[in-house]
Design a protein around this motif. Structure first.
Motif, short mmCIF file in Angstrom:
data_model
loop_
_atom_site.label_atom_id
_atom_site.label_comp_id
_atom_site.label_asym_id
_atom_site.label_seq_id
_atom_site.Cartn_x
_atom_site.Cartn_y
_atom_site.Cartn_z
N PHE A 85 -16.91 -15.80 24.84
CA PHE A 85 -16.81 -16.87 23.85
C PHE A 85 -17.50 -18.12 24.40
O PHE A 85 -17.71 -18.27 25.61
CB PHE A 85 -15.34 -17.15 23.46
N ASP A 86 -17.88 -19.02 23.47
CA ASP A 86 -18.66 -20.21 23.81
C ASP A 86 -17.93 -21.47 23.39
O ASP A 86 -17.22 -21.48 22.37
CB ASP A 86 -20.03 -20.17 23.12
N PHE A 87 -18.12 -22.54 24.17
CA PHE A 87 -17.50 -23.84 23.89
C PHE A 87 -18.61 -24.88 23.79
O PHE A 87 -19.38 -25.09 24.74
CB PHE A 87 -16.52 -24.22 25.00
N VAL A 88 -18.69 -25.56 22.62
CA VAL A 88 -19.70 -26.58 22.37
C VAL A 88 -18.99 -27.81 21.81
O VAL A 88 -18.20 -27.70 20.87
CB VAL A 88 -20.77 -26.10 21.36
N ALA A 89 -19.27 -28.97 22.37
CA ALA A 89 -18.62 -30.20 21.91
C ALA A 89 -19.65 -31.30 21.71
O ALA A 89 -20.71 -31.29 22.32
CB ALA A 89 -17.56 -30.66 22.92
N ASP A 90 -19.33 -32.24 20.83
CA ASP A 90 -20.17 -33.41 20.55
C ASP A 90 -21.55 -32.98 20.05
O ASP A 90 -22.56 -33.17 20.73
CB ASP A 90 -20.28 -34.30 21.79
N LEU A 91 -21.58 -32.41 18.88
CA LEU A 91 -22.80 -31.91 18.27
C LEU A 91 -23.08 -32.69 16.99
O LEU A 91 -22.54 -33.76 16.77
CB LEU A 91 -22.68 -30.41 18.00
N GLY A 92 -23.97 -32.17 16.16
CA GLY A 92 -24.21 -32.80 14.86
C GLY A 92 -24.85 -34.16 14.95
O GLY A 92 -24.45 -35.09 14.25
N ASP A 93 -25.89 -34.30 15.78
CA ASP A 93 -26.62 -35.56 15.86
C ASP A 93 -28.06 -35.29 15.44
O ASP A 93 -28.30 -34.86 14.32
CB ASP A 93 -26.53 -36.12 17.28
N GLY A 94 -29.03 -35.52 16.30
CA GLY A 94 -30.42 -35.28 15.94
C GLY A 94 -30.74 -33.79 15.88
O GLY A 94 -30.10 -32.96 16.53
N GLU A 134 -17.81 -33.14 15.61
CA GLU A 134 -18.77 -32.18 15.08
C GLU A 134 -19.90 -32.83 14.29
O GLU A 134 -20.82 -32.15 13.84
CB GLU A 134 -18.05 -31.16 14.19
N VAL A 135 -19.83 -34.16 14.09
CA VAL A 135 -20.89 -34.84 13.35
C VAL A 135 -20.92 -36.31 13.76
O VAL A 135 -19.91 -36.87 14.19
CB VAL A 135 -20.66 -34.72 11.82
N TYR A 136 -22.10 -36.91 13.63
CA TYR A 136 -22.30 -38.34 13.90
C TYR A 136 -23.16 -38.92 12.78
O TYR A 136 -23.94 -38.19 12.16
CB TYR A 136 -23.02 -38.53 15.24
N ARG A 147 -26.49 -32.50 9.46
CA ARG A 147 -26.56 -32.64 10.91
C ARG A 147 -25.91 -31.48 11.66
O ARG A 147 -26.17 -31.31 12.86
CB ARG A 147 -25.90 -33.96 11.34
N THR A 148 -25.05 -30.71 11.00
CA THR A 148 -24.33 -29.64 11.71
C THR A 148 -24.59 -28.28 11.09
O THR A 148 -25.08 -27.36 11.76
CB THR A 148 -22.82 -29.93 11.72
N VAL A 149 -24.27 -28.13 9.81
CA VAL A 149 -24.34 -26.80 9.19
C VAL A 149 -25.77 -26.27 9.15
O VAL A 149 -26.03 -25.12 9.55
CB VAL A 149 -23.74 -26.85 7.77
N ARG A 150 -26.72 -27.07 8.69
CA ARG A 150 -28.10 -26.58 8.57
C ARG A 150 -28.70 -26.15 9.90
O ARG A 150 -29.29 -25.07 9.99
CB ARG A 150 -28.97 -27.64 7.90
N GLY A 313 -25.27 -31.96 21.48
CA GLY A 313 -26.32 -32.50 20.63
C GLY A 313 -26.36 -34.01 20.59
O GLY A 313 -27.37 -34.61 20.24
N ALA A 314 -25.24 -34.67 20.92
CA ALA A 314 -25.18 -36.14 20.86
C ALA A 314 -25.93 -36.76 22.04
O ALA A 314 -26.27 -36.08 23.01
CB ALA A 314 -23.73 -36.60 20.85
N PHE A 315 -26.16 -38.07 21.95
CA PHE A 315 -26.89 -38.78 23.00
C PHE A 315 -26.22 -38.60 24.36
O PHE A 315 -25.01 -38.39 24.46
CB PHE A 315 -27.00 -40.27 22.66
N LEU A 316 -27.01 -38.69 25.41
CA LEU A 316 -26.51 -38.53 26.77
C LEU A 316 -25.70 -39.74 27.21
O LEU A 316 -26.05 -40.88 26.92
CB LEU A 316 -27.70 -38.34 27.72
N HIS A 317 -24.59 -39.48 27.92
CA HIS A 317 -23.83 -40.52 28.59
C HIS A 317 -24.20 -40.56 30.07
O HIS A 317 -24.55 -39.52 30.65
CB HIS A 317 -22.32 -40.27 28.46
N PRO A 318 -24.11 -41.71 30.73
CA PRO A 318 -24.49 -41.79 32.14
C PRO A 318 -23.49 -41.07 33.04
O PRO A 318 -22.30 -40.97 32.73
CB PRO A 318 -24.48 -43.30 32.42
N THR A 319 -23.98 -40.61 34.18
CA THR A 319 -23.11 -39.99 35.18
C THR A 319 -22.96 -40.85 36.42
O THR A 319 -22.21 -40.50 37.33
CB THR A 319 -23.66 -38.62 35.61
N HIS A 320 -23.66 -42.00 36.48
CA HIS A 320 -23.59 -42.82 37.68
C HIS A 320 -22.60 -43.97 37.55
O HIS A 320 -22.61 -44.90 38.36
CB HIS A 320 -24.98 -43.37 38.04
N VAL A 321 -21.71 -43.89 36.56
CA VAL A 321 -20.69 -44.93 36.41
C VAL A 321 -19.66 -44.76 37.52
O VAL A 321 -19.12 -43.67 37.70
CB VAL A 321 -19.99 -44.81 35.04
#
Length: 592
Positions: A85-94, A134-136, A147-150, A313-321
């Motif tokens: 099974f697969d886990f995907v979070a924060d999608l539905g952007d560009g 699931e959408v932004y 942004r998500t279904v198509r 799919g959403a914009f990247l968040h920084p990892t150097h915080v």
């Protein structure tokens, strides 16, 4: 005027037919003033709705049964030996980022290489989990569809049976009171991309070998409602003592707690303790969440995992915080970040080109600087020295009520924008930011009319019009640049404005998702999969056995393992079909 809802277009070479392109949406431009205003209004309305009318209570009454979806057996009622099974979070952007992840998930098989060169063969999950947001930028039927279904339907075409989808809502899904989310994910709908089973905004799935997959809905106020508590209490009665739990959350409470004042706890923090100790009666073996848009894993010596995989799919968040990760409870320590902090720090420098990322912010600051100029009536026709003319502009501004009012509002707005991570210096950071814009507007005003005064008759209509154009152009370029510089210094220098400094960039790359497998002996394998650079160009597939669009970008990178697989619950130290020097990280049994 561009905005986050623009349709992707590609200019055709001169004399050539335009290339066929997917009619997808661009990444949301979060600093577009119209997007900001709309999102703010939606957030206020949804919070009010959430406080006054909790949709989850009605859905619990409509679906009173507490019956988990059973994937521990096949259709003939025989115990399953294994399950992917697969886990995907924060999608539905560009389109580019969302479709790239969807297409990677949809492939029947995926051969992956980790950082050591070792390879692993994985299979597409029979079950697919959407882990929140699931959408932004907001929830609506139209946004979900485009942004998500198509993208997911196009990616799943020709790739075999549609997976069984389970989803939990994030804060963006709650922006319409959860109406669109429930319509799409909780009414048993079957699309070309997936088939649904859940009837509430939370779910339970019984997996092979005593594993359980649970998804919670903490709503906007991090509230665990009473029907949800009863739902999981009934499920706990069906679990055996040795059963183990994978818990899906919309937010990582263990990291969000670090940005709050010491000693302050929220419902979300208390809910996790309450779920484990008083509802489920056992420790959770694996926490899966998104909300933060990168990959970050913590683990402890018991083999329990806390994994953030918000790269759907959403914009990247920084990892150097800077984070006080050593202070996480129960011995959890950081194990892996994607991308590396050094890469994240370099990406932040893109804020110096802020106006190129969000031109509409330039239009806004151009108008703002022009308003400040129009309110001033400084006579620049007298005097010869630069210092005299500049002092004339400043003195006129200080006695003009309109300029003073607008200046005060600007400074107060910048102080309100300042991140709480500055601590007590927050008002200083906001004050300096606001004053910098005021100084820049005065400089642009003086410079524009000094230049035009030397070229055109002072006080003439052409000089006034040309001066206004130059003031607007100066505000268009300088305003966003100052904002980008502020965000760059704030994040790289003080660890503040992590969300704003990267949402401004709308980076589609560095995506990730998790592929999980329960093997024949009951071990849980976790494969963190990353995409360093997603394709920017696509072409229509040649056969119906392929996804609708295939990559046509030589610079795109193939999917890879972010780190070797993590294994929970078995003593095995080598992976099947493994080549190379690497072996998976054995995390131990993660006993309940």
């Amino acid at each position: 005027m561009a905005s986050g809802t623009d349709v992707l277009t590609t200019p055709a070479p001169s004399g050539a037919a335009p290339p066929e392109r997917p009619k997808g949406r661009k990444m949301v431009r979060w600093f577009d003033p119209f997007v900001l205003l709309k999102a703010g209004v939606r957030s206020t309305i949804s919070t009010t709705i959430g406080e006054q009318a909790d949709r989850r209570l009605l859905d619990a009454l409509a679906s009173p049964k507490v019956e988990p979806s059973n994937f521990s057996e096949d259709e003939a009622g025989r115990p399953r030996e294994e399950l992917w099974f697969d886990f995907v979070a924060d999608l539905g952007d560009g389109w580019d980022s969302t479709y790239a992840v969807a297409q990677t998930v949809s492939r029947p098989t995926l051969t992956l290489t980790d950082e050591t060169g070792a390879t692993y063969e994985t299979r597409r999950g029979e079950v697919l989990v959407f882990g929140g947001d699931e959408v932004y930028p907001e929830a609506s039927v139209k946004e979900y569809e485009e942004r998500t279904v198509r993208p997911w339907e196009a990616a799943m075409r020709g790739q075999g049976p549609a997976p069984h989808l389970f989803a939990i809502p994030g804060n963006h899904d709650w922006y319409d009171g959860l109406v669109s989310f429930m319509r799409l994910f909780c009414q048993g709908r079957r699309t070309a991309g997936w088939q649904m089973h859940q009837r509430r905004s939370y779910f339970a799935v019984k997996l092979p070998h005593g594993w359980w997959l649970l998804g919670t809905d903490m709503q906007l106020e991090s509230d665990l409602d009473e029907p949800q508590v009863r739902y999981f209490q009934e499920l706990a009665k069906q679990m055996k003592e040795e059963d183990r739990i994978i818990l899906c959350l919309a937010e990582p409470a263990w990291l969000l707690a670090q940005v709050r004042p010491p000693g302050e706890r929220t419902y979300l923090d208390n809910n996790l303790v309450f779920l484990e100790q008083q509802v489920l009666g056992k420790k959770v073996s694996v926490f899966l969440t998104g909300d933060i848009h990168h990959y970050r894993r913590h683990a402890n010596e018991e083999g329990r995992q806390k994994i953030i995989a918000g790269g759907g799919g959403a914009f990247l968040h920084p990892t150097h915080v800077p984070r006080k990760e050593a202070a996480l409870p129960e011995g959890f320590t950081p194990r892996k970040l994607f991308p590396e902090p050094a890469v994240s720090r370099r990406l932040c420098w893109r804020n110096l080109g802020f106006v190129g990322h969000t031109p509409t912010m330039g239009i806004f600051t151009g108008i703002l600087y022009l308003l400040l100029a129009w309110m001033q009536v400084a006579d620049l026709r007298e005097g010869a020295t630069v210092a005299w003319r500049l002092s004339r502009v400043l003195s006129t501004a200080l006695v003009n009520p309109g300029v003073i009012l607008l200046s005060v509002l600007l400074v107060l707005g910048m102080m309100a924008l300042a991140d709480g991570r500055f601590g007590r210096a927050r008002w200083v950071a906001g004050l300096l930011h606001g004053v910098a814009h005021l100084a820049a507007s005065l400089f642009v005003f003086w410079g524009a009319f000094a230049v035009t005064g030397a070229l055109l008759p002072p006080g003439s209509v052409p000089q006034e019009l040309f001066g206004a154009v130059l003031v607007f152009a100066g505000g268009f370029l300088l305003g966003p640049t100052l904002l980008g510089l502020y965000l760059l210094i704030s994040l790289n220098g003080f660890g503040a404005h992590a969300n704003e400094a990267f949402s401004s960039l709308s980076i589609p790359d560095w995506k990730n998702f998790l592929r999980l497998r329960i093997d024949r002996d009951g071990s849980l394998w976790l494969y963190p999969i990353g995409l360093r650079r997603v394709p920017r160009a696509w072409k229509r597939a040649q056969t119906v056995r392929e996804p609708e669009w295939v990559a046509d970008d030589k610079d795109a990178t193939p999917p890879e393992l972010i780190e070797p697989p993590i294994v929970i619950g078995a003593a095995r130290t080598t992976a099947p079909r493994v080549a190379g020097r690497s072996s998976p990280e054995y995390a131990g049994p993660a006993a309940p």
